[in-house]
Design a protein around this motif. Structure first.
Motif, PDB file in Angstrom:
ATOM      1  N   GLY A 120       0.817  -1.215   0.000  1.00 55.38           N
ATOM      2  CA  GLY A 120       0.000   0.000   0.000  1.00 55.38           C
ATOM      3  C   GLY A 120       0.853   1.269   0.000  1.00 55.38           C
ATOM      4  O   GLY A 120       2.078   1.211  -0.148  1.00 55.38           O
ATOM      5  N   THR A 121       0.188   2.392   0.157  1.00 54.48           N
ATOM      6  CA  THR A 121       0.896   3.673   0.150  1.00 54.48           C
ATOM      7  C   THR A 121       1.189   4.089   1.584  1.00 54.48           C
ATOM      8  O   THR A 121       0.267   4.279   2.371  1.00 54.48           O
ATOM      9  N   PRO A 122       2.483   4.217   1.935  1.00 49.61           N
ATOM     10  CA  PRO A 122       2.791   4.558   3.323  1.00 49.61           C
ATOM     11  C   PRO A 122       2.396   5.986   3.654  1.00 49.61           C
ATOM     12  O   PRO A 122       2.527   6.886   2.821  1.00 49.61           O
ATOM     13  N   GLY A 123       1.925   6.177   4.854  1.00 48.66           N
ATOM     14  CA  GLY A 123       1.572   7.513   5.312  1.00 48.66           C
ATOM     15  C   GLY A 123       2.435   7.879   6.506  1.00 48.66           C
ATOM     16  O   GLY A 123       3.512   7.301   6.711  1.00 48.66           O
ATOM     17  N   ALA A 124       1.930   8.809   7.291  1.00 46.09           N
ATOM     18  CA  ALA A 124       2.687   9.279   8.451  1.00 46.09           C
ATOM     19  C   ALA A 124       2.939   8.135   9.438  1.00 46.09           C
ATOM     20  O   ALA A 124       3.956   8.119  10.138  1.00 46.09           O
ATOM     21  N   LEU A 125       2.014   7.180   9.492  1.00 44.53           N
ATOM     22  CA  LEU A 125       2.168   6.086  10.457  1.00 44.53           C
ATOM     23  C   LEU A 125       3.331   5.165  10.092  1.00 44.53           C
ATOM     24  O   LEU A 125       4.052   4.686  10.956  1.00 44.53           O
ATOM     25  N   GLU A 126       3.481   4.923   8.789  1.00 46.18           N
ATOM     26  CA  GLU A 126       4.534   3.999   8.341  1.00 46.18           C
ATOM     27  C   GLU A 126       5.914   4.654   8.381  1.00 46.18           C
ATOM     28  O   GLU A 126       6.921   3.964   8.343  1.00 46.18           O
ATOM     29  N   GLU A 127       5.926   5.986   8.449  1.00 48.74           N
ATOM     30  CA  GLU A 127       7.195   6.727   8.395  1.00 48.74           C
ATOM     31  C   GLU A 127       8.151   6.289   9.504  1.00 48.74           C
ATOM     32  O   GLU A 127       9.351   6.168   9.304  1.00 48.74           O
ATOM     33  N   GLN A 128       7.603   6.065  10.702  1.00 48.38           N
ATOM     34  CA  GLN A 128       8.449   5.733  11.852  1.00 48.38           C
ATOM     35  C   GLN A 128       8.687   4.225  11.988  1.00 48.38           C
ATOM     36  O   GLN A 128       9.428   3.800  12.859  1.00 48.38           O
ATOM     37  N   MET A 129       8.023   3.446  11.158  1.00 46.69           N
ATOM     38  CA  MET A 129       8.167   1.985  11.305  1.00 46.69           C
ATOM     39  C   MET A 129       9.537   1.526  10.834  1.00 46.69           C
ATOM     40  O   MET A 129      10.076   2.060   9.870  1.00 46.69           O
ATOM     41  N   ASN A 130      10.083   0.518  11.534  1.00 48.37           N
ATOM     42  CA  ASN A 130      11.402   0.015  11.148  1.00 48.37           C
ATOM     43  C   ASN A 130      11.262  -1.407  10.586  1.00 48.37           C
ATOM     44  O   ASN A 130      10.164  -1.930  10.463  1.00 48.37           O
ATOM     45  N   TRP A 131      12.413  -2.024  10.298  1.00 48.38           N
ATOM     46  CA  TRP A 131      12.394  -3.367   9.709  1.00 48.38           C
ATOM     47  C   TRP A 131      11.707  -4.351  10.648  1.00 48.38           C
ATOM     48  O   TRP A 131      11.030  -5.267  10.196  1.00 48.38           O
ATOM     49  N   ASP A 132      11.924  -4.179  11.936  1.00 46.03           N
ATOM     50  CA  ASP A 132      11.340  -5.113  12.888  1.00 46.03           C
ATOM     51  C   ASP A 132       9.816  -5.101  12.776  1.00 46.03           C
ATOM     52  O   ASP A 132       9.173  -6.149  12.794  1.00 46.03           O
ATOM     53  N   GLU A 133       9.260  -3.891  12.656  1.00 46.82           N
ATOM     54  CA  GLU A 133       7.799  -3.806  12.568  1.00 46.82           C
ATOM     55  C   GLU A 133       7.290  -4.341  11.236  1.00 46.82           C
ATOM     56  O   GLU A 133       6.217  -4.931  11.171  1.00 46.82           O
ATOM     57  N   PHE A 134       8.079  -4.135  10.174  1.00 49.91           N
ATOM     58  CA  PHE A 134       7.662  -4.672   8.878  1.00 49.91           C
ATOM     59  C   PHE A 134       7.765  -6.195   8.838  1.00 49.91           C
ATOM     60  O   PHE A 134       6.862  -6.869   8.358  1.00 49.91           O
ATOM     61  N   LEU A 135       8.904  -6.726   9.378  1.00 51.10           N
ATOM     62  CA  LEU A 135       9.124  -8.180   9.292  1.00 51.10           C
ATOM     63  C   LEU A 135       8.385  -8.919  10.406  1.00 51.10           C
ATOM     64  O   LEU A 135       7.565  -9.795  10.145  1.00 51.10           O
ATOM     65  N   GLY A 136       8.699  -8.534  11.651  1.00 51.03           N
ATOM     66  CA  GLY A 136       8.105  -9.244  12.794  1.00 51.03           C
ATOM     67  C   GLY A 136       6.635  -8.918  12.986  1.00 51.03           C
ATOM     68  O   GLY A 136       5.904  -9.703  13.589  1.00 51.03           O
ATOM     69  N   GLY A 137       6.198  -7.771  12.482  1.00 47.60           N
ATOM     70  CA  GLY A 137       4.797  -7.394  12.612  1.00 47.60           C
ATOM     71  C   GLY A 137       3.997  -7.770  11.383  1.00 47.60           C
ATOM     72  O   GLY A 137       3.299  -8.779  11.351  1.00 47.60           O
ATOM     73  N   MET A 138       4.164  -6.969  10.325  1.00 51.18           N
ATOM     74  CA  MET A 138       3.328  -7.140   9.136  1.00 51.18           C
ATOM     75  C   MET A 138       3.538  -8.475   8.415  1.00 51.18           C
ATOM     76  O   MET A 138       2.587  -9.198   8.136  1.00 51.18           O
ATOM     77  N   MET A 139       4.815  -8.801   8.136  1.00 48.27           N
ATOM     78  CA  MET A 139       5.043 -10.028   7.354  1.00 48.27           C
ATOM     79  C   MET A 139       4.689 -11.273   8.136  1.00 48.27           C
ATOM     80  O   MET A 139       4.164 -12.241   7.596  1.00 48.27           O
ATOM     81  N   ARG A 140       4.963 -11.224   9.442  1.00 54.98           N
ATOM     82  CA  ARG A 140       4.657 -12.384  10.265  1.00 54.98           C
ATOM     83  C   ARG A 140       3.142 -12.619  10.289  1.00 54.98           C
ATOM     84  O   ARG A 140       2.676 -13.754  10.176  1.00 54.98           O
ATOM     85  N   SER A 141       2.394 -11.520  10.402  1.00 53.75           N
ATOM     86  CA  SER A 141       0.933 -11.643  10.376  1.00 53.75           C
ATOM     87  C   SER A 141       0.475 -12.169   9.020  1.00 53.75           C
ATOM     88  O   SER A 141      -0.422 -13.002   8.948  1.00 53.75           O
ATOM     89  N   ALA A 142       1.108 -11.670   7.944  1.00 53.38           N
ATOM     90  CA  ALA A 142       0.717 -12.107   6.600  1.00 53.38           C
ATOM     91  C   ALA A 142       0.948 -13.609   6.443  1.00 53.38           C
ATOM     92  O   ALA A 142       0.104 -14.331   5.882  1.00 53.38           O
ATOM     93  N   VAL A 143       2.083 -14.109   6.963  1.00 56.65           N
ATOM     94  CA  VAL A 143       2.377 -15.542   6.871  1.00 56.65           C
ATOM     95  C   VAL A 143       1.336 -16.328   7.684  1.00 56.65           C
ATOM     96  O   VAL A 143       0.755 -17.321   7.201  1.00 56.65           O
TER      97      VAL A 143
END
Lengths: 373, 134
Positions: A120-143
């Motif tokens: 999706g299109t990142p906004g102000a919320l995604e600006e502060q997110m780091n790799w941990d939140e992308f991998l351990g949060g979003m991708m882990r949930s997606a899996v």
């Protein structure tokens, strides 16, 4: 006289249509040539908008700007689903390009339950997110949700380009639930990363200054960088379309590609900072020094069967950068396939459905679980 | 793609003409091709030139610095008027997002717990009941 009138009316309507499109592009500050030349070519070739991203799908999970999409097969033949992970820079639909030229559609028709992460299109919320939140949060949930929805115990993770790098980092940190890994045109050894490695050297490029000033990296800045790779060819390739204006299939494919190339999204700021430093500048990802969520990303932790797909004419992930993966993973079952195409050609060229994807589908089938019963 | 197409229009002819003039096989196209190759070489050298990259990098940094100063100045001015700045709104958004995430995690955990309960219930139903002893 009536022919003259018809032609004059047509010319007037064409000039109105094109000037309207140009004024919209100028107001939006568009830099991509597609915004200005696309309407001319469409009108001259007498073709409509390219039917990109047309494989039916439904959203099965969302988190922030991320969506997990499911492309369900009519007849499912494999128990192991495929999860496509795409880069944060462009839109995922290059994998679902045009009818008959869509990798996702091809895999679905082979009987795979296919899923794709749309960041999706990142906004102000995604600006502060780091790799941990992308991998351990979003991708882990997606899996987890892919396994849950498909009713499978494990899946084939299919990473493409920067999505491949992210997926590899994920697989090294969370190997549970992964049965196979496919790395398509994935940069691994970033010091073999071609011109991007040169441009991002710390003496030329201060990534901190950029992220501190902009937050999410704006599309215009990214576009300017891509344009610098081949500024003349970026314009002169349109002349080839002018010469083949009477070939609607060629024109439609070209316009679809240009539309995708111009449809970029901003790069989430903090992830960009870490990506440039850990990958391009210090090569920490390849050397096993990259830290995500307090843990080191050790590619040796990946032990599942691995398929590496190399585009021989790739300038974004040059072959030496991708082939380096083989020596780093802990997998015993490793296969590398090379094809005479460019970075995007693996997913969009006419060679895809004829020559590339059948081989990939065969490899995945041989490594997938059979359906019970 | 096989649908009948409208006849060629003036623009089609114009575009085909430009295509011919720049076609490497046509006489004017050969000249254009030479120009294209030469310019590409110049840009390629520029893109790898240490001096150019240093100057471009410095220019970029200057632009970033100006942007950051302008943003900081605007925020300071807004703070002086006790008006919420973009940074304040973003901080609030982050807190809201964290709340949303926590809610989502609870929802997922609840779903998993319900699934587990359903499995236990099904197992219990499938197990034959022992006759009650007096």
């Amino acid at each position: 006289m009536s022919t003259f009138r018809t032609r004059a009316r047509e010319a007037l309507s064409a000039s109105l249509e094109i000037s309207g499109a140009w004024s919209r592009a100028l107001r939006a500050g568009a830099l991509a040539p597609n915004a200005y030349l696309g309407p001319i070519v469409k009108r001259a070739a007498r073709v409509g908008d390219p039917p990109v991203n047309s494989t039916p799908h439904r959203v099965v999970y969302t988190r922030g700007s991320m969506r997990l999409l499911r492309f369900e097969p009519t007849v499912r033949r494999h128990a192991t689903p495929i999860l496509f992970v795409y880069s944060l820079i462009n839109r995922y639909y290059i994998l679902d390009f045009l009818p008959g030229r869509s990798l996702i559609e091809f895999m679905r028709d082979q009987g795979y339950d296919v899923y794709a992460i749309d960041w999706g299109t990142p906004g102000a919320l995604e600006e502060q997110m780091n790799w941990d939140e992308f991998l351990g949060g979003m991708m882990r949930s997606a899996v987890q949700w892919t396994l849950k929805v498909s009713g499978a115990e494990d899946l084939t993770m299919y990473g493409y380009c920067m999505g491949g790098t992210m997926a590899l980092a994920y697989a090294a940190l969370y190997p549970q639930g992964l049965r196979n890994f496919v790395a398509q045109a994935t940069p691994v050894d970033f010091h073999e990363g071609g011109i991007f490695h040169t441009w991002t050297r710390p003496e030329y490029f201060d990534v901190d200054a950029m992220v501190d000033a902009h937050g999410n990296v704006p599309i215009d800045l990214m576009e300017a960088g891509f344009s610098m790779m081949a500024p003349i060819q970026r314009l002169t390739k349109w002349l080839e379309v002018f010469r083949r204006i009477d070939d609607p299939e060629f024109v439609t494919t070209f316009l679809a590609m240009e539309r995708w190339a111009a449809d970029n999204v901003p790069f989430p700021g903090e992830v960009y900072r870490q990506y440039i430093k850990d990958c391009y500048q210090e090569n920490n990802f390849y050397e096993g020094r990259m830290v995500v969520g307090g843990r080191k990303v050790d590619l040796g932790q990946i032990t599942c069967p691995l398929l590496t797909l190399i585009a021989e004419n790739d300038t974004i992930a040059p072959p030496p950068s991708s082939t380096a993966l083989d020596g780093k993973v802990g997998s015993v079952d490793k296969t590398t396939l090379r094809f005479p195409v460019g970075h995007i050609g693996l997913s969009t060229s006419s060679k895809g459905p004829r020559m590339i994807w059948p081989e990939v589908a065969r490899w995945i089938a041989a490594h997938s679980a059979a359906l019970p019963g | 793609m096989t649908q009948p197409r409208p006849p060629k229009n003036l623009l089609t002819h114009l575009v085909t003409g430009i295509g011919y003039l720049t076609d490497p096989k046509s006489p004017p196209g050969k000249l254009f091709n030479r120009f294209e190759t030469a310019t590409s070489k110049v840009f390629d050298r520029l893109a790898r030139s240490h001096t150019f990259l240093r100057i471009a990098g410095k220019g970029l940094n200057l632009g970033f610095m100006v942007r950051r100063s302008v943003t900081a100045g605007a925020e300071a001015w807004l703070h002086a008027w006790q008006a919420p700045t973009l940074g304040d709104v973003q901080a609030m958004r982050t807190q809201l997002r964290q709340l949303g995430d926590r809610l989502e995690v609870t929802q997922t955990q609840l779903e998993l717990a319900l699934d587990a309960l359903a499995r236990v219930e099904a197992d219990l139903r499938a197990t034959p009941r022992l006759p009650e002893t007096p």
